[in-house]
Design a protein around this motif. Sequence first.
Motif, PDB file in Angstrom:
ATOM      1  N   ALA A 147     -63.134 -43.486  82.620  1.00 47.43           N
ATOM      2  CA  ALA A 147     -63.359 -42.286  83.430  1.00 47.43           C
ATOM      3  C   ALA A 147     -63.232 -41.015  82.608  1.00 47.43           C
ATOM      4  CB  ALA A 147     -62.369 -42.262  84.592  1.00 47.43           C
ATOM      5  N   GLY A 148     -62.753 -41.153  81.371  1.00 46.33           N
ATOM      6  CA  GLY A 148     -62.620 -39.988  80.499  1.00 46.33           C
ATOM      7  C   GLY A 148     -61.508 -39.047  80.912  1.00 46.33           C
ATOM      8  N   ILE A 149     -60.418 -39.616  81.460  1.00 45.73           N
ATOM      9  CA  ILE A 149     -59.282 -38.788  81.864  1.00 45.73           C
ATOM     10  C   ILE A 149     -58.000 -39.338  81.257  1.00 45.73           C
ATOM     11  CG2 ILE A 149     -60.281 -37.970  84.037  1.00 45.73           C
ATOM     12  CD1 ILE A 149     -58.801 -40.171  85.495  1.00 45.73           C
ATOM     13  N   THR A 150     -56.989 -38.526  81.221  1.00 46.74           N
ATOM     14  CA  THR A 150     -55.669 -38.946  80.750  1.00 46.74           C
ATOM     15  C   THR A 150     -54.660 -38.693  81.869  1.00 46.74           C
ATOM     16  OG1 THR A 150     -55.102 -36.764  79.864  1.00 46.74           O
ATOM     17  CG2 THR A 150     -56.266 -38.296  78.390  1.00 46.74           C
ATOM     18  N   PRO A 151     -53.544 -39.394  81.859  1.00 49.54           N
ATOM     19  CA  PRO A 151     -52.530 -39.173  82.895  1.00 49.54           C
ATOM     20  C   PRO A 151     -52.064 -37.714  82.959  1.00 49.54           C
ATOM     21  CG  PRO A 151     -52.051 -41.180  81.677  1.00 49.54           C
ATOM     22  CD  PRO A 151     -53.181 -40.504  80.962  1.00 49.54           C
ATOM     23  N   GLU A 152     -52.046 -37.048  81.816  1.00 50.36           N
ATOM     24  CA  GLU A 152     -51.566 -35.665  81.766  1.00 50.36           C
ATOM     25  C   GLU A 152     -52.453 -34.704  82.574  1.00 50.36           C
ATOM     26  OE1 GLU A 152     -49.694 -38.065  78.964  1.00 50.36           O
ATOM     27  OE2 GLU A 152     -51.867 -37.669  79.098  1.00 50.36           O
TER      28      GLU A 152
ATOM     29  N   ARG B 191     -51.902 -33.517  87.497  1.00 51.19           N
ATOM     30  CA  ARG B 191     -50.663 -32.755  87.654  1.00 51.19           C
ATOM     31  C   ARG B 191     -50.286 -32.540  89.115  1.00 51.19           C
ATOM     32  NH1 ARG B 191     -47.783 -33.141  83.626  1.00 51.19           N
ATOM     33  NH2 ARG B 191     -46.596 -31.334  84.366  1.00 51.19           N
ATOM     34  N   SER B 192     -51.269 -32.577  89.991  1.00 51.64           N
ATOM     35  CA  SER B 192     -51.014 -32.282  91.399  1.00 51.64           C
ATOM     36  C   SER B 192     -51.619 -33.367  92.278  1.00 51.64           C
ATOM     37  CB  SER B 192     -51.609 -30.928  91.775  1.00 51.64           C
ATOM     38  OG  SER B 192     -53.029 -31.003  91.774  1.00 51.64           O
ATOM     39  N   LEU B 193     -51.304 -33.326  93.549  1.00 52.97           N
ATOM     40  CA  LEU B 193     -51.863 -34.297  94.487  1.00 52.97           C
ATOM     41  C   LEU B 193     -53.376 -34.147  94.602  1.00 52.97           C
ATOM     42  CD1 LEU B 193     -49.164 -34.122  97.324  1.00 52.97           C
ATOM     43  CD2 LEU B 193     -49.346 -35.777  95.457  1.00 52.97           C
ATOM     44  N   ASP B 194     -53.875 -32.918  94.463  1.00 56.34           N
ATOM     45  CA  ASP B 194     -55.326 -32.703  94.519  1.00 56.34           C
ATOM     46  C   ASP B 194     -56.034 -33.364  93.338  1.00 56.34           C
ATOM     47  OD1 ASP B 194     -55.140 -31.260  96.855  1.00 56.34           O
ATOM     48  OD2 ASP B 194     -55.044 -29.316  95.854  1.00 56.34           O
ATOM     49  N   ASP B 195     -55.352 -33.425  92.180  1.00 56.20           N
ATOM     50  CA  ASP B 195     -55.951 -34.034  90.993  1.00 56.20           C
ATOM     51  C   ASP B 195     -56.142 -35.538  91.145  1.00 56.20           C
ATOM     52  OD1 ASP B 195     -56.026 -31.593  89.684  1.00 56.20           O
ATOM     53  OD2 ASP B 195     -54.081 -31.877  88.721  1.00 56.20           O
ATOM     54  N   LEU B 196     -55.463 -36.128  92.123  1.00 54.15           N
ATOM     55  CA  LEU B 196     -55.559 -37.577  92.333  1.00 54.15           C
ATOM     56  C   LEU B 196     -56.999 -38.005  92.574  1.00 54.15           C
ATOM     57  CD1 LEU B 196     -53.652 -40.013  92.497  1.00 54.15           C
ATOM     58  CD2 LEU B 196     -53.379 -39.572  94.934  1.00 54.15           C
ATOM     59  N   GLU B 197     -57.821 -37.098  93.080  1.00 56.00           N
ATOM     60  CA  GLU B 197     -59.222 -37.414  93.367  1.00 56.00           C
ATOM     61  C   GLU B 197     -60.011 -37.774  92.107  1.00 56.00           C
ATOM     62  OE1 GLU B 197     -61.107 -35.331  97.102  1.00 56.00           O
ATOM     63  OE2 GLU B 197     -60.229 -33.802  95.813  1.00 56.00           O
ATOM     64  N   LYS B 198     -59.504 -37.420  90.946  1.00 56.36           N
ATOM     65  CA  LYS B 198     -60.205 -37.738  89.693  1.00 56.36           C
ATOM     66  C   LYS B 198     -60.183 -39.234  89.384  1.00 56.36           C
ATOM     67  CE  LYS B 198     -58.983 -33.249  87.627  1.00 56.36           C
ATOM     68  NZ  LYS B 198     -58.246 -32.575  86.528  1.00 56.36           N
TER      69      LYS B 198
ATOM     70  N   PRO C 246     -60.816 -43.085  90.086  1.00 58.25           N
ATOM     71  CA  PRO C 246     -61.704 -43.902  90.931  1.00 58.25           C
ATOM     72  C   PRO C 246     -60.923 -44.730  91.949  1.00 58.25           C
ATOM     73  CG  PRO C 246     -62.365 -44.035  88.626  1.00 58.25           C
ATOM     74  CD  PRO C 246     -61.050 -43.317  88.653  1.00 58.25           C
ATOM     75  N   VAL C 247     -61.561 -45.011  93.067  1.00 62.07           N
ATOM     76  CA  VAL C 247     -60.936 -45.755  94.163  1.00 62.07           C
ATOM     77  C   VAL C 247     -60.794 -47.228  93.797  1.00 62.07           C
ATOM     78  CG1 VAL C 247     -61.341 -46.549  96.540  1.00 62.07           C
ATOM     79  CG2 VAL C 247     -61.712 -44.143  95.933  1.00 62.07           C
TER      80      VAL C 247
ATOM     81  N   MET D  76     -46.828 -53.622  89.452  1.00 62.39           N
ATOM     82  CA  MET D  76     -48.199 -53.961  89.813  1.00 62.39           C
ATOM     83  C   MET D  76     -48.751 -52.772  90.595  1.00 62.39           C
ATOM     84  SD  MET D  76     -49.753 -57.268  91.858  1.00 62.39           S
ATOM     85  CE  MET D  76     -51.547 -57.435  92.035  1.00 62.39           C
ATOM     86  N   PRO D  77     -49.133 -51.725  89.910  1.00 60.60           N
ATOM     87  CA  PRO D  77     -49.502 -50.469  90.578  1.00 60.60           C
ATOM     88  C   PRO D  77     -50.704 -50.594  91.513  1.00 60.60           C
ATOM     89  CG  PRO D  77     -49.091 -50.117  88.238  1.00 60.60           C
ATOM     90  CD  PRO D  77     -49.143 -51.597  88.444  1.00 60.60           C
ATOM     91  N   ILE D  78     -50.564 -49.961  92.664  1.00 60.78           N
ATOM     92  CA  ILE D  78     -51.641 -49.868  93.647  1.00 60.78           C
ATOM     93  C   ILE D  78     -51.930 -48.379  93.819  1.00 60.78           C
ATOM     94  CG2 ILE D  78     -52.347 -50.365  96.008  1.00 60.78           C
ATOM     95  CD1 ILE D  78     -51.880 -52.890  94.387  1.00 60.78           C
ATOM     96  N   ILE D  79     -53.056 -47.907  93.282  1.00 58.34           N
ATOM     97  CA  ILE D  79     -53.360 -46.476  93.235  1.00 58.34           C
ATOM     98  C   ILE D  79     -54.723 -46.218  93.879  1.00 58.34           C
ATOM     99  CG2 ILE D  79     -53.732 -44.487  91.715  1.00 58.34           C
ATOM    100  CD1 ILE D  79     -51.983 -45.957  89.613  1.00 58.34           C
ATOM    101  N   ARG D  80     -54.729 -45.375  94.897  1.00 66.30           N
ATOM    102  CA  ARG D  80     -55.942 -45.000  95.643  1.00 66.30           C
ATOM    103  C   ARG D  80     -56.663 -46.245  96.165  1.00 66.30           C
ATOM    104  NH1 ARG D  80     -59.965 -40.892  94.270  1.00 66.30           N
ATOM    105  NH2 ARG D  80     -59.410 -40.040  96.309  1.00 66.30           N
ATOM    106  N   TYR D  81     -55.911 -47.048  96.890  1.00 63.02           N
ATOM    107  CA  TYR D  81     -56.400 -48.336  97.386  1.00 63.02           C
ATOM    108  C   TYR D  81     -57.057 -48.172  98.755  1.00 63.02           C
ATOM    109  CZ  TYR D  81     -56.267 -53.262  98.844  1.00 63.02           C
ATOM    110  OH  TYR D  81     -56.592 -54.528  99.270  1.00 63.02           O
ATOM    111  N   ASP D  82     -58.287 -48.623  98.860  1.00 59.25           N
ATOM    112  CA  ASP D  82     -59.027 -48.588 100.122  1.00 59.25           C
ATOM    113  C   ASP D  82     -58.575 -49.770 100.973  1.00 59.25           C
ATOM    114  OD1 ASP D  82     -60.850 -48.292 102.172  1.00 59.25           O
ATOM    115  OD2 ASP D  82     -62.533 -49.136 101.031  1.00 59.25           O
ATOM    116  N   ILE D  83     -57.688 -49.496 101.927  1.00 61.65           N
ATOM    117  CA  ILE D  83     -57.073 -50.560 102.719  1.00 61.65           C
ATOM    118  C   ILE D  83     -58.000 -51.090 103.805  1.00 61.65           C
ATOM    119  CG2 ILE D  83     -55.984 -48.947 104.328  1.00 61.65           C
ATOM    120  CD1 ILE D  83     -54.488 -52.244 102.984  1.00 61.65           C
ATOM    121  N   GLY D  84     -59.069 -50.333 104.121  1.00 66.22           N
ATOM    122  CA  GLY D  84     -59.992 -50.783 105.153  1.00 66.22           C
ATOM    123  C   GLY D  84     -59.639 -50.281 106.539  1.00 66.22           C
TER     124      GLY D  84
END
Length: 443
Positions: free
Chosen positions: A57-62, A65-72, A74-75, A306-314
């Motif tokens: 995705a061409g991003i780094t964890p750094e 920084r904010s909850l809005d950045d979470l959109e970067k 992928p689901v 076992m990280p679950i990040i931006r998980y589409d639960i349905g």
Amino acid sequence: MHSIDKSMGYVKYLKDLERSQWFRRKDLERLQERKLRYLLKTSYRHVPYYHDLFKKAGITPEEIRSLDDLEKIPVLTREILKTQTDRFIANNIDPKRLIPDYTSGTTTGERLSIKRLKETYDRAISAELRAYKWYGVYRDMFYYVTGTDVDVEKNRTLKKRLYNFVTKTITISPLEFSMKKRLDRFLKELKKNKRRVLYGTPSGICKLVDILDERNIDINLDVIISTDEPLLKEQRGYLEDRYGCEVYDIYGTSEVWGIAFECNLHGLYHITSENVIVEVVNENWERVSPGERGRILLTDLNNLEMPIIRYDIGDFGIISDDECECGRGLHVLKPIDGQMVLRETNYILSSSGRKIFLPEFGFFLENHSKVKRFQILQRSRKKILVRIVKGKNYDKKTEESIFRRLLSLLGDVEIEFQYVEDIPFDRNGEHRYLIRNEIARSP
């Protein structure tokens, strides 16, 4: 007098949650951001799937920084989690320390294994215990009416029976209602112990109430807690009237565990903001405005192994900016048609192709003396089979009323009624109200 076992690992986490529930929402969001940054940093370093995902995705964890950045980010879909399970396990964790949990497999028929450390389980358990304290109840006051086919098999083992005996757990799966010896043993325990809390799936609890009525067994309840299935407002009203008690609904999943809980004011559902980030997005995975309905994405802030990040639960839900009058700062979900969330699988199609979700069919259960249970099978866009377990007051006028209301919802369709003695629970111990054949997906 009920007390919490101080030797249990969740005691510390429960104390923390009892304090943080009164934080202002902005303070809770700062806590979420701090935990999120740590989660992303460790996931990038130690979890193969997320290391490769960030690179691609061409991003780094750094950059997050904010909850809005979470959109970067992928689901995460169930298909990805299913096909790449091993790549979600952190390489800095001893695999022998991981405890597996299994999803229901309701959507695909295949269960996924979600693994956690005991500490992560303890954090999840503490969120449920916090809610129980809102209700003024403790786990040793519970009868449990829940369990999958796997749980049924476990209940037969000596190890599980000893565990239930030592912990004084009184439990039955709805799948075991048809097993006479098992049911008789549970009812004997129920009469002897006189506990005041019933915990389980709403369909399982309502079926148990029928069994109790048939056997002239009367119980007194202070609280009923609904879990695993959607709680229809008609079921809530029936149980409240039947026992004159409080009915609470909780929302959790095997992937993330306790997500949201009602408080005793009942208007909103409090998200466990300290443990999970809930996003609501549109079909393009973009955040919707507060108060708008959309797909729910979940990020578990505690599971580093076992990280679950931006998980589409349905599921579909509504996040609100409202604050509950109880004073807690926790984020909230707003009910949809009296229901906490809508499940993606719980709909059928009208003749015009409109999705009609389960709450719109709740009218079946408006009068339990007429309809005890129902199930709708959509054979095609134009053909509907309605299975009904009649109540004592069901008559021809009831059928005609149901027929007219179905036509008003579904349009020009052919409706067949089938009257049955019972409708079996699925392998998860849940009741499937709506079933769509594949052919029903097309005209």
